[in-house]
Design a protein around this motif. Structure first.
Motif, PDB file in Angstrom:
ATOM      1  N   SER A  79       0.833  -1.203   0.000  1.00  0.00           N
ATOM      2  CA  SER A  79       0.000   0.000   0.000  1.00  0.00           C
ATOM      3  C   SER A  79       0.866   1.251   0.000  1.00  0.00           C
ATOM      4  N   ALA A  82       2.110   1.988  -3.452  1.00  0.00           N
ATOM      5  CA  ALA A  82       1.094   2.619  -4.304  1.00  0.00           C
ATOM      6  C   ALA A  82       0.905   4.085  -3.924  1.00  0.00           C
ATOM      7  N   GLY A 142       6.730  -3.876  -4.948  1.00  0.00           N
ATOM      8  CA  GLY A 142       5.619  -4.615  -5.522  1.00  0.00           C
ATOM      9  C   GLY A 142       5.559  -6.080  -5.227  1.00  0.00           C
ATOM     10  N   ALA A 241      -4.747  -7.172  -6.170  1.00  0.00           N
ATOM     11  CA  ALA A 241      -3.532  -6.588  -5.607  1.00  0.00           C
ATOM     12  C   ALA A 241      -2.294  -6.973  -6.408  1.00  0.00           C
ATOM     13  N   GLY A 244      -2.423  -5.810  -9.996  1.00  0.00           N
ATOM     14  CA  GLY A 244      -2.308  -4.360  -9.907  1.00  0.00           C
ATOM     15  C   GLY A 244      -0.865  -3.928  -9.744  1.00  0.00           C
ATOM     16  N   LEU A 245      -0.090  -4.697  -8.991  1.00  0.00           N
ATOM     17  CA  LEU A 245       1.316  -4.377  -8.825  1.00  0.00           C
ATOM     18  C   LEU A 245       2.075  -4.449 -10.141  1.00  0.00           C
ATOM     19  N   ASN A 247       0.737  -3.424 -12.812  1.00  0.00           N
ATOM     20  CA  ASN A 247       0.158  -2.326 -13.605  1.00  0.00           C
ATOM     21  C   ASN A 247      -0.844  -2.792 -14.658  1.00  0.00           C
ATOM     22  N   PHE A 314      -3.966   0.225  -4.852  1.00  0.00           N
ATOM     23  CA  PHE A 314      -3.725   0.161  -6.299  1.00  0.00           C
ATOM     24  C   PHE A 314      -4.769   0.987  -7.046  1.00  0.00           C
ATOM     25  N   ASN A 315      -6.028   0.833  -6.678  1.00  0.00           N
ATOM     26  CA  ASN A 315      -7.091   1.614  -7.317  1.00  0.00           C
ATOM     27  C   ASN A 315      -6.888   3.103  -7.094  1.00  0.00           C
ATOM     28  N   ARG A 317      -4.076   4.682  -6.723  1.00  0.00           N
ATOM     29  CA  ARG A 317      -2.998   5.139  -7.603  1.00  0.00           C
ATOM     30  C   ARG A 317      -3.504   5.356  -9.022  1.00  0.00           C
TER      31      ARG A 317
END
Length: 341
Positions: A79, A82, A142, A241, A244-245, A247, A314-315, A317
């Protein structure tokens, strides 16, 4: 606006539809400017909604250092990563953006500090501090860890890193699904971060990671279509998660974000231990599953809290990037409209 977004759903859609109908009555630059302004306001509401959620989680961790687990520490580390990326995006934005963004950047900076403190508290309390600190340093770039991948990831984390033939076979053979897929993604991710990837055998390559996240996206979509059964929420948050890391913006969906945020409890942590146990009751084979019995406080769930926090961050960011782009488009639209006038 934030209150309306939090109420989330029907009223939000009605307001957006009404605004769209009003815009449809106009044409030319004025309509485009109002459309851009509406989009920016909607995205801004989501930015603050996610920021509020991560701040509540950070406050929970700050107040409960005594119950910090590795899952929570790693979730906090991811977190923080992000948050730092969102902060960097804000500080790198061009001149002329609203002064409000300075206040947003200040909140992000404070949040990153609290998350870092929570992460380091776990490192300092661990007997294997050096190894754990190294793992958490990777997490900041990440990488969370999972017990099921401990052996192979442990080899990767040695100095120098090691890539055994057995781990290559385990992490590349056949198709993977569920936690097997996310653990495999984690292995490839860590391999790429520590410079131990080997494209010749398909370890740590962008192609291997993209292939896994495409499969994981199908599973996450299936979980969403099934209305997020309690036993699959932890897996879903982990999927969002981890991809998301890497991208993969396809995992940043507002309806999915709404669902994950609904799992946050007033204290700031995530999950409902009683509900989870009730859902698992018919499946006796799951009785010893650590994810079903890692109670946090009175009702939260430790592992879910870690991965859900990372998914929300992530969201956030992604939303900060969207907000900056919308504001820049609005500025360009204003300049174009002034030139026409």
């Amino acid at each position: 606006m934030a209150l309306l977004v939090t109420a989330g759903g029907a009223l939000f859609v009605v307001l957006a539809a009404a605004a769209s109908q009003q815009l449809a009555l106009r044409d030319g630059p004025e309509m485009r400017l109002e459309a851009l302004d509406l989009q920016a306001r909607l995205v801004r509401g989501d930015v603050y909604r996610t920021l509020d959620a991560v701040e509540r989680l950070a406050q929970f961790l700050d107040l409960h250092e005594d119950i910090m687990t590795k899952d929570l520490a790693l979730g906090a580390a991811i977190s923080e990563s992000a948050v730092q990326m969102a902060l960097l995006a804000l500080r790198s934005a061009g001149p002329g953006l609203p002064a409000e963004l300075d206040a947003l950047a200040a909140r992000l900076g404070d949040l990153a500090a609290v998350l870092r403190k929570a992460t380091r508290a776990k490192v300092d309390d661990d007997d294997d501090g050096e190894s754990e600190a190294y793992t958490l340093n990777l997490a900041l770039r990440g990488s969370p860890t999972e017990a099921e991948s401990a052996h192979c990831i442990g080899l990767l984390l040695q100095r120098p890193c090691r890539l055994s033939e057995q781990c290559v076979r385990t992490e590349t053979r056949a198709a993977a699904s569920g936690y097997t897929a996310t653990h495999r993604l984690l292995f490839h991710h860590v391999a790429s971060k520590v410079g131990c990837g080997d494209t010749a055998v398909g370890v740590g390559s962008e192609e291997a990671i993209a292939h896994l996240c495409r499969r994981i996206l199908l599973e996450a979509t299936a979980i969403a279509n099934a209305q997020f059964p309690p036993l699959l929420r932890d897996l879903f948050a982990e999927q969002v998660a981890l991809c998301g890391l890497r991208n993969f913006a396809e995992f940043a969906r507002r309806s999915w974000l709404d669902e994950v945020l609904s799992w946050q409890r007033p204290a700031g942590c995530f999950g409902n231990y009683t509900e989870l146990q009730g859902a698992a009751q018919p499946f006796h084979v799951l009785a010893d599953n650590a994810r079903l019995d890692d109670r946090l406080g009175s009702e939260c769930v430790s592992h879910l809290t870690g991965v859900a926090a990372a998914a929300v961050a992530f969201n956030m960011r992604v939303l900060v990037d969207e907000l900056l782009q919308d504001l820049q488009d609005e500025q360009e639209g204003s300049s174009g409209a002034a030139a026409i006038d």
